[in-house]
Design a protein around this motif. Structure first.
Motif, PDB file in Angstrom:
ATOM      1  N   LEU A   1      31.709  30.769  40.042  1.00  0.00           N
ATOM      2  CA  LEU A   1      31.217  31.843  40.307  1.00  0.00           C
ATOM      3  C   LEU A   1      29.579  32.025  41.169  1.00  0.00           C
ATOM      4  CD1 LEU A   1      31.298  34.306  38.537  1.00  0.00           C
ATOM      5  CD2 LEU A   1      29.521  33.365  36.686  1.00  0.00           C
TER       6      LEU A   1
ATOM      7  N   TRP B   1      34.325  39.878  42.682  1.00  0.00           N
ATOM      8  CA  TRP B   1      34.154  38.748  41.583  1.00  0.00           C
ATOM      9  C   TRP B   1      34.446  38.880  40.160  1.00  0.00           C
ATOM     10  CZ3 TRP B   1      32.426  39.374  36.646  1.00  0.00           C
ATOM     11  CH2 TRP B   1      32.379  41.452  36.643  1.00  0.00           C
TER      12      TRP B   1
ATOM     13  N   THR C   1      37.170  36.062  39.773  1.00  0.00           N
ATOM     14  CA  THR C   1      37.176  34.574  39.523  1.00  0.00           C
ATOM     15  C   THR C   1      37.230  34.685  37.981  1.00  0.00           C
ATOM     16  OG1 THR C   1      34.827  34.789  39.242  1.00  0.00           O
ATOM     17  CG2 THR C   1      35.633  34.514  41.729  1.00  0.00           C
TER      18      THR C   1
END
Length: 513
Positions: A65, A200, A203
């Motif tokens: 992250l 994102w 992830t």
């Protein structure tokens, strides 16, 4: 698969003293003449693959992250100050509850708790991927950390109770240590690739998909194991040690972003220290302690875990400082910086496979000392980094060689700490091992980051340019890193050697290597 408990090997097998077993009932040992097969069965290989896959997923979550945080913040409306909690929300439960869940697994069933933790981690990853607000995302991260605190010690204790001491366990720990170390590095590369291509949320989504895959096959491969008598949980000990670790991890995680000057950092550091001292007092008086103090006083446990904490803390700090160097001094992109660490990750696989052979040749305690020495020397070599682009080659070569020493140290300390411990105490032993790992990953970066930042500020005030000041701070951090690893390597080797000599004086075994 059924677990066979065999007597501890002679010191010459692993280089470890044949320490007296920790008090506690355990299964009867088989006769000393029973051969320990060096080769794993097909089912054992599948179990090892499953357990390592679970550990690898957790290791990915530590770093995947990081690269995505700026994009995540813009998407969810999280300010720069709030982004720290994306990391801290995971680090707090994942480090704070390790010892407690490791002991609960000993008493109430490792398989059951492992599956529960894996299901929790998978569901939490899905929640984080689908989060529609900062509060929901942070709740998912906290639940991920709680699941990780269950998976890591129970997975390690399932591994050490499945594979008997000697070549099988050394090989299993070598593969597990390799995936743990490479998972952290691969997560940095994978996080950047996924964020750039899919956003994102991918992830977190990839962790959920991987968790589902492992959860689908785990029930069929794992069999239950637990303490035969189920003694009561030491509640005061659980509260003090968990509170102490939570306070310590919060303080260090916060210091990584805000510095040690923020008022709540020293307050929580002191609170953590007080609670850990209280834990030691509670355990010394408890009839059924959460952590056996005689176990903590064993040189193999004390020195082994100290070495493990330092090798994890300082190697993660090296990666962090080199990330700053490559991007802030040499102005490489995040993708190219990831490729540099990708080379290290590839060679880490080789290092992990070689580690059991090194232990077989020179013994675990010598392999541990050698690994720490290699890591210290290679870190010191990075002091030669400059502002020229040729620094990429020095960074790549030095970290690649350092990863061999790092992996030797990881596998060796795992062998040292878990050897001679009965199966009924393996959850506790591996809880200590994994606590050293998690605390190391949490402690190293903020400590050396604060040191490097202070140096950068001082150089900037003296008129140095941005690149030169940043390089000066990085060099100071790397120098302190190398010194600390070397400072631990020497007394750890001496302490383990003294323990080996005392053990030989009490046994008829052949001398340790």
């Amino acid at each position: 698969m059924p677990t066979e408990t065999l007597p501890s090997p002679p010191p010459g097998r692993t280089g470890e003293p044949a320490a007296a077993p920790v008090p506690g009932p355990g299964p009867a040992s088989t006769p000393a003449s029973t051969p320990v097969p060096a080769r794993m069965t097909g089912r054992a290989k599948l179990v090892l693959l499953l357990l390592c896959a679970a550990q690898f997923i957790v290791a990915l979550d530590f770093s995947i992250l990081n690269v995505a945080l700026p994009v995540l913040g813009r998407d969810l409306g999280m300010g720069q100050a709030d982004l720290q909690w994306a990391i801290t929300a995971f680090a707090l439960p994942s480090g704070g509850f390790l010892l407690l869940f490791g002991r609960i697994a000993d008493l109430y069933g490792r398989r059951r708790l492992f599956l529960t933790g894996l299901a929790l981690f998978t569901a939490a990853s899905l929640l984080a991927a689908l989060a529609w607000s900062p509060a929901v995302f942070l709740a998912g991260r906290a639940l991920q950390g709680l699941g990780a605190a269950v998976i890591v010690p129970t997975g390690m204790s399932l591994l050490t109770t499945t594979f008997t001491e000697g070549p099988q366990r050394e090989r299993a720990l070598g593969i597990s240590g390799t995936l743990l170390s490479t998972g952290f590095t691969i997560g940095m590369v994978l996080g950047g690739v996924l964020t750039d291509s899919l956003g994102w949320r991918s992830t977190m989504g990839v962790l959920a998909v991987a968790g589902i895959a492992v959860l689908a096959v785990a029930p069929a491969l794992l069999t239950e194991s637990r303490h035969p008598e189920r003694p009561r949980i030491d509640i005061p000990g659980a509260v003090t040690v968990t509170g102490g670790l939570l306070a310590l991890i919060y303080a260090l995680s916060t210091a990584a972003e805000a510095g040690f000057g923020r008022p709540d950092v020293p307050v929580t550091l002191v609170l953590g220290a007080v609670l850990l001292v209280a834990f030691a007092v509670v355990e010394s008086r408890a009839a059924q302690p959460l952590v056996s103090l005689p176990m903590l006083r064993r040189p193999t446990v004390a020195w082994g875990n100290l070495a493990g904490l330092v090798t994890f803390a300082m190697m993660s700090a090296v990666i962090f400082l080199l990330t700053l160097y490559l991007q802030e001094v040499l102005h490489l992109s995040a993708f190219l910086s990831g490729l540099v660490f990708g080379v290290q990750g590839l060679f880490a696989v080789v290092a992990g496979l070689v580690a059991p052979k090194v232990i077989g040749w020179i013994g675990a305690r010598r392999a541990l000392a050698t690994g720490l020495a290699v890591q210290a020397v290679c870190t010191a070599a990075l002091l030669g980094l400059g502002t020229a682009s040729s620094g990429v080659w020095l960074a790549t070569i030095a970290t690649t060689v350092a990863c061999f020493g790092h992996l030797w140290a990881i596998v060796s300390y795992g062998v040292i700490v878990t050897s001679g411990v009965p199966d009924t105490e393996q959850g506790l032993a591996t809880g200590l091992v994994t606590s050293a790992q998690q605390i190391g990953l949490t402690v190293g970066i903020p400590l050396l980051s604060a040191l490097a930042s202070a140096r950068v500020t001082a150089l900037r005030e003296d008129g140095a340019g941005f690149a030169d000041a940043t390089l000066g701070g990085i060099r100071l951090g790397l120098g302190a890193d190398a010194l600390l690893v070397a400072a631990v390597a020497v007394p750890a080797a001496a302490g383990l050697s003294r323990a080996a000599r005392r053990s030989r004086s009490r046994t008829d075994y052949a001398p340790a290597k």
